[in-house]
Design an enzyme around this catalytic site. Structure first.
Site, PDB file in Angstrom:
ATOM      1  N   LYS A 286      39.785  26.510  38.314  1.00  3.95           N
ATOM      2  CA  LYS A 286      38.524  27.239  38.289  1.00  3.95           C
ATOM      3  C   LYS A 286      37.370  26.249  38.390  1.00  3.95           C
ATOM      4  O   LYS A 286      37.369  25.215  37.724  1.00  3.95           O
ATOM      5  CB  LYS A 286      38.418  28.026  36.987  1.00  3.95           C
ATOM      6  CG  LYS A 286      38.078  29.475  37.149  1.00  3.95           C
ATOM      7  CD  LYS A 286      38.096  30.189  35.816  1.00  3.95           C
ATOM      8  CE  LYS A 286      37.689  31.643  35.995  1.00  3.95           C
ATOM      9  NZ  LYS A 286      37.684  32.371  34.717  1.00  3.95           N
ATOM     10  N   GLU A 372      43.486  46.295  27.205  1.00  2.00           N
ATOM     11  CA  GLU A 372      42.690  47.177  26.349  1.00  2.00           C
ATOM     12  C   GLU A 372      43.538  48.233  25.648  1.00  2.00           C
ATOM     13  O   GLU A 372      43.271  48.579  24.491  1.00  2.00           O
ATOM     14  CB  GLU A 372      41.596  47.859  27.183  1.00  2.00           C
ATOM     15  CG  GLU A 372      40.517  46.926  27.690  1.00  2.00           C
ATOM     16  CD  GLU A 372      40.868  46.242  29.003  1.00  2.00           C
ATOM     17  OE1 GLU A 372      40.055  45.428  29.481  1.00  2.00           O
ATOM     18  OE2 GLU A 372      41.967  46.527  29.552  1.00  2.00           O
ATOM     19  N   ARG A 400      39.667  52.331  29.865  1.00  2.00           N
ATOM     20  CA  ARG A 400      41.048  52.050  30.258  1.00  2.00           C
ATOM     21  C   ARG A 400      42.034  52.348  29.127  1.00  2.00           C
ATOM     22  O   ARG A 400      43.233  52.350  29.332  1.00  2.00           O
ATOM     23  CB  ARG A 400      41.177  50.583  30.679  1.00  2.00           C
ATOM     24  CG  ARG A 400      40.085  50.116  31.624  1.00  2.00           C
ATOM     25  CD  ARG A 400      40.353  48.733  32.164  1.00  2.00           C
ATOM     26  NE  ARG A 400      41.250  48.795  33.304  1.00  2.00           N
ATOM     27  CZ  ARG A 400      41.805  47.744  33.875  1.00  2.00           C
ATOM     28  NH1 ARG A 400      41.584  46.535  33.393  1.00  2.00           N
ATOM     29  NH2 ARG A 400      42.586  47.871  34.916  1.00  2.00           N
TER      30      ARG A 400
END
Length: 639
Positions: A286, A372, A400
């Site tokens: 990243k 979640e 979600r």
């Protein structure tokens, strides 16, 4: 870093077909130009920089090897797709990224044929890929389907559900696992690259098939043992046992920044049919290629506008602490008083303020990853055993886990505390991240208490209220951004459940707000007073249970009652109108209106412009009041 003024490769690439006409020897230089263009863009617009820099070479390689857009390229989440947008005909608009009327910060079907599926939430790409692969087979097409998913997104159950389905269906699908967390050891140079090329090569696959044909003539027990031994021997070397067991042919890991490794493996994957889905494990970094991002702890995952040379971000000076910070600090203070308080988040500790609690109580903080559904039911388990879990999840992500909120928490009346960050409109992230629906979808659930903080001081008290409430689930919602600079209490004091407050008294029109629109309503009341219209402004504090006494008081003493909220139709305003109807106020001439977000998905723009567009700013409230009273709006109302 390549100087764009001296290099013109990117000028030659308007669409991927142009890219595929370049010699492979040019791809390294092209990748450098794409990286520079990405950095220059996000420096101006802000956005998700680190993830996009990490996939520059992978993006170039994928568009070079696969025949996009006929071959479907699906980016999970889509926040890493800035290089993809640059290479797919959108370079001339790239600096409109996340700006009003400009390009989305995620993939979006309406934006380009090269975005076959819209994203914004994680862990959907493999499911989409399976659907597209099956559709291709049924329609007798021969295009490739490629899904790129990060290692963080793989923590979601939906990704494994899709892989389980894909492995069983045996449709041809390529999943690229973009591993940028270094949780799995990075490839070790030439040997790793050689193994990846070998295992993806046609000849290797033919040899494997010959072996299968021979072993098929042996007793079944021997055949089974040999097959498992071969596969386990290969996956022991490469690390793909889990994926193999799910029915995928595993290749990797390979260096995702080395085009000499990427290109031959991708070509092998493209040209070879292993008889089912393939998972290519690519290791990337990243923030790759931009030193400030590489050195930063968060790898510049999400940044404001910044100085390209130094990497310093331009952060506007805040007049007040952010709501997120106030929540985290308040929770930490409450945690000092009550050892039963624990915090749960789904891969967003800093985004929700849970990191501030974690600094003080690391053993009482649980980041469950992008999961979640698990977060909510995990919190339910904690609550069932007598702890006081705060489940901190963005409004848009809590959607979600709706079944878990209903079945595992509300139905069982378990005291899970839901801290709902990013309630209301969020600006540059747009429709996928707008917290528009939580009051509506939580309010219809029995046993649920819903609070909305009008300002940062109210949020402190609502955290204390949630701590004290043990009789079922309770939610507190608050927006993204800074507070209003109000005087802060030394500590939170629990509010009376279901009781609002009158902030300003008048006698003609009552405005009942839920959440931060209170201050727009107060401004509107000032403007209306200048026109001789006396306005009462009240803060409901609670969407559920509704302060019925307050609603009746306002309805019986005013000509008109208007509700204002930062949410969709079917929320707070609907609850108030239902109560007014039941009490018969609508039969007796009361003028009642509910001001909500429009029944559309609002694209990205600044929150101020979005609320103005929705009619929920000061001018919009003034206009609504004048309309209800049958008066022509003053010319200066929207000035």
């Amino acid at each position: 870093m390549t100087d764009l003024t001296k290099q013109s490769l990117l000028d030659k690439v308007k669409i991927p077909a142009d890219l595929r006409r370049l010699p492979e020897s040019d791809l390294r230089a092209l990748a450098d130009e794409v990286r520079r263009a990405t950095i220059d863009t996000v420096a101006v617009t802000g956005g998700h920089l680190g993830s996009s820099l990490g996939v520059v070479e992978l993006t170039v390689a994928l568009h070079y090897v696969f025949n996009t857009p006929d071959d479907r390229l699906i980016w999970d989440v889509g926040h890493q797709a800035y290089p993809h947008k640059i290479l797919t005909g959108r370079r001339d608009r790239i600096k409109t990224l996340r700006q009003g009327g400009g390009l989305s910060g995620f993939t979006k079907r309406a934006e380009s044929e090269y975005d076959p599926f819209g994203a914004g939430h994680s862990s959907t790409s493999i499911s989409v890929g399976v659907g597209m692969a099956v559709a291709r087979d049924l329609l007798k097409r021969d295009n490739h389907v490629v899904a790129v998913i990060g290692d963080g997104s793989m923590s979601a159950g939906m990704a494994f559900e899709a892989m389980n389905n894909a492995g069983a269906m045996q449709s041809r699908l390529t999943v690229i696992l973009n591993d940028n967390d270094m949780s799995i050891a990075p490839p070790t140079g030439a040997m790793s690259s050689y193994l990846a090329r070998l295992s993806s090569d046609k000849n290797f696959l033919k040899l494997r098939d010959v072996g299968k044909q021979i072993s098929a003539h042996l007793p079944k027990s021997v055949d089974r043992a040999l097959t498992r031994a071969v596969e386990h021997a290969r996956t022991y070397v490469t690390g793909g046992t889990l994926f193999e067991e799910l029915g995928f042919y595993y290749i990797g890991p390979i260096d995702g920044h080395n085009l000499d490794h990427l290109l031959p493996v991708l070509k092998n994957v493209r040209d070879t049919d292993p008889g089912g889905p393939v998972l290519l494990h690519v290791v990337t970094q990243k923030g790759k290629g931009y030193p400030p991002a590489e050195a930063a702890k968060d790898k510049y995952h999400g940044v404001n506008k910044f100085d390209v040379v130094t990497g310093a971000q331009f952060k506007p000076k805040a007049n007040a602490p952010s709501f997120t910070k106030v929540f985290g600090q308040s929770l930490a203070k409450e945690g000092e008083k009550d050892p039963k308080i624990v915090a749960v988040t789904a891969a967003m500790p800093s985004g929700t303020g849970v990191d501030l609690f974690e600094h003080v109580f690391p053993d009482r903080t649980f980041d469950v990853g992008i999961a979640e559904q698990h977060a909510v039911t995990f919190a339910a388990g904690l609550a069932a055993e007598g702890l006081k879990p705060f489940c901190a999840i963005y409004s848009t992500f809590l959607q979600r886990a709706y079944d878990q909120v209903m079945h595992d928490v509300s139905l069982q009346k378990l005291p899970v505390r839901f801290a709902i960050d990013r309630a209301g409109l969020v600006g540059a992230d747009g429709a996928t991240h707008a917290g528009a629906f939580d009051v509506a979808f939580l309010g219809c659930l029995p046993n649920m208490v819903i609070m909305a903080a009008a300002d940062e001081a109210e949020l402190v008290h609502m955290v204390a209220t949630a701590v004290a409430h043990d009789d079922g689930p309770i939610a507190l919602r608050y927006p993204r951004g800074d507070g209003f600079g109000v005087e802060m209490p030394q500590e939170g004091v629990p509010l009376e459940i279901g009781k609002g407050r009158i902030v300003r008294k008048g006698d003609k029109v009552a405005i009942l707000t839920l959440g931060p629109r209170l201050y727009e309503a107060l401004n509107a009341a000032d403007q209306l007073a200048a026109q001789g219209i006396s306005v009462t402004v009240a803060d409901a504090r609670f969407a559920k249970p509704l302060d019925v006494e307050l609603v009746r008081q306002l309805a019986s003493s005013h000509e008109a009652l208007i509700t204002v909220e930062e949410g969709s139709i079917g929320g707070f305003g609907s609850y108030v109108l239902q109560q007014l109807a039941e009490d018969g106020f609508l039969d007796r001439g009361l003028k009642a209106r509910a001001m909500v977000l429009p029944d559309v998905y609002l694209d990205h723009d600044s929150p101020e412009k979005l609320y103005a567009k929705a009619g929920l700013d000061t001018a919009g409230i003034v206009a609504k009041v004048l309309s209800v009273l049958g008066k022509a709006p003053a010319v200066a109302a929207r000035a």
